[in-house]
Design an enzyme around this catalytic site. Structure first.
Site, PDB file in Angstrom:
ATOM      1  N   TYR A 151       0.844  -1.192   0.000  1.00 55.61           N
ATOM      2  CA  TYR A 151       0.000   0.000   0.000  1.00 55.61           C
ATOM      3  C   TYR A 151       0.876   1.237   0.000  1.00 55.61           C
ATOM      4  CZ  TYR A 151      -3.501   3.390   1.596  1.00 55.61           C
ATOM      5  OH  TYR A 151      -4.325   4.477   1.718  1.00 55.61           O
ATOM      6  N   ASP A 246       9.269   2.667  -0.292  1.00 53.75           N
ATOM      7  CA  ASP A 246       8.249   3.302   0.541  1.00 53.75           C
ATOM      8  C   ASP A 246       8.524   2.889   1.977  1.00 53.75           C
ATOM      9  OD1 ASP A 246       6.038   4.096   1.972  1.00 53.75           O
ATOM     10  OD2 ASP A 246       4.593   3.545   0.425  1.00 53.75           O
ATOM     11  N   LYS A 274       5.111   8.874   9.355  1.00 52.81           N
ATOM     12  CA  LYS A 274       4.867   8.324  10.686  1.00 52.81           C
ATOM     13  C   LYS A 274       5.873   8.793  11.729  1.00 52.81           C
ATOM     14  CE  LYS A 274       2.243   4.366   8.955  1.00 52.81           C
ATOM     15  NZ  LYS A 274       0.912   4.870   9.318  1.00 52.81           N
TER      16      LYS A 274
END
Length: 431
Positions: A151, A246, A274
């Site tokens: 994702y 990613d 994050k």
């Protein structure tokens, strides 16, 4: 699997969810929070500190979701709070540069050798979307290769599944995304060198970038097989394709240089998020100077954002990185997490389940078979996982509420907490 005899009072959470459903689609602002995968009512959180979160009914839980991996120092870290409060006194947003942006950029580029320059954005979705635009401009190519189950945010051209087997025929995995939008995005199984080789053979000289979670954490934690990431690096270099890692989840999670340092692979572009925002909205992408200088205002690739480089997010990120970029931080964290993982893997085997971990990330899969790609995840027994998740809540343990999500250990998950958690796993799985 047994039903726990514990009884949690969740009346206020139920009431809060009913109220939210009146005004917010599905009652939540990110789908997995609705507990759709595990049934029951989502818990509405009142507060959190350290390794514990407390819901609006007053129930306390040891948290292993940790805001989906954000809080590597634990919830409500005092040094982060102090930094944000200090800079909040000066203002919350200016739409102009601050020295905080440069300070965080220095910390990141000093820790991650592949990043010479960095651009801050507001989310992982923005980071991946912008990295792909940059890769297409740099290579003057259009096709993107991704992996089933990885994702990279909800940008239209990244919501693609590769279908069954080794097919890389694109199709949208979300309503509202026209086929034309995903026509230049190929998706193949993770950990399959053959599928990657075939995709490159059919599209020689046309693939702008391969984008990958080096350790996928959105189909549960799935570790790369020996040699797979090295193979991606070789294939991309030989074809003039950029390799995008990613690392929104793995960045500053597996080590100071993220997964690329953990596995010894150097990507061309890195996406972060994050942890680098300390709990505030953030994203970033970085690369060597010649690639990054293609971004406006230096170059022709446009990217902008009103809140990009927000001073409060920068301040929180600086506080976190100053704490974790110390000689013993990752050694201590990963040793503790490794001991926990070995014990939990033994419990999983005893119950004929599969278990994966990397550093301080882990997933328990309700499948007898090893899970090494998205097809393996799809074989898991979701009903059993839902029952287990409820039992763990009754044990006072909050796990990520979906079989296809990762769990995280922080620096404040002390040995006594981890030992209690292992006992809770054994009870929740007992028949």
């Amino acid at each position: 699997m047994r039903n726990s005899t514990a009884r949690r009072i969740v009346a206020k959470s139920k009431s809060a969810f009913r109220d939210a459903l009146k005004y917010i689609p599905g009652g939540v602002n990110s789908p997995v929070r609705a507990f759709t995968s595990v049934g029951g009512n989502p818990l509405f959180v009142k507060k959190a500190r350290g390794a514990e979160l407390t819901d609006v009914d007053g129930n306390a839980y040891t948290d292993y979701c940790m805001s989906w991996g954000v809080h590597i120092l634990g919830h409500n870290a005092a040094n982060v709070n102090r930094a944000v409060r200090r800079d909040l006194e000066n203002g919350s947003s200016y739409g102009a540069p601050t020295t905080l942006e440069t300070e965080l950029a220095k910390l990141i580029t000093g820790a991650v050798p592949s990043i010479e320059k960095i651009r801050f954005v507001n989310s992982g979705t923005e980071a991946a979307m912008s990295a792909i635009r940059l890769a297409r401009a740099f290579t003057k190519r259009n096709i993107i290769l991704k992996f089933d189950g990885c994702y990279h945010g909800h940008a239209d051209h990244l919501l693609v599944s590769g279908g069954s087997g080794l097919s890389d025929l694109p199709r949208s995995s979300s309503a509202g995304v026209p086929r034309d939008f995903v026509g230049l995005t190929l998706s193949v199984p993770f950990n399959s060198c053959r599928a990657v080789r075939d995709a490159f053979a059919r599209n020689k000289g046309k693939i702008a970038a391969v984008i990958v979670e080096p350790v996928p954490a959105n189909m549960g934690v799935v570790t790369p097989r020996d040699g797979f990431l090295e193979f991606l690096r070789r294939m991309t270099r030989s074809d003039g394709t950029l390799l995008i890692f990613d690392e929104v989840i793995t960045g500053f999670r597996l080590g100071p240089a993220g997964a690329q340092g953990y596995y010894g692979i150097t990507p061309d572009i890195t996406c972060l998020g994050k942890i680098i925002g300390g709990g505030l909205p953030v994203g970033a992408f970085g690369a060597a100077g010649d690639i990054m200088e293609m971004l406006a205002p230096s170059g022709p690739v446009y990217q902008a954002g009103t809140l990009s480089g927000n001073p409060l997010a920068m301040s929180a990120g600086i506080a976190v990185l100053r704490s974790i970029l110390k000689n013993d931080f990752y050694k201590t964290l990963n040793t503790s997490a490794g001991d926990f993982a070995r014990e939990l893997k033994a419990i999983a085997r005893k119950n004929y389940l599969s278990f994966n971990s990397a550093g301080s990330m882990f997933s328990l899969f309700f499948s007898r078979d090893e899970v090494y790609d998205y097809a393996g995840l799809k074989k898991c027994d979701l009903k059993l996982f839902a029952a287990f998740h409820k039992n763990m809540l009754d044990e006072g343990i909050y796990l990520s509420p979906a079989q296809g999500e990762a769990n995280f250990i922080s620096a404040v998950h002390a040995p006594a907490i981890l030992e209690r958690t292992l006992r809770a796993f054994s009870r929740a799985l007992s028949c």
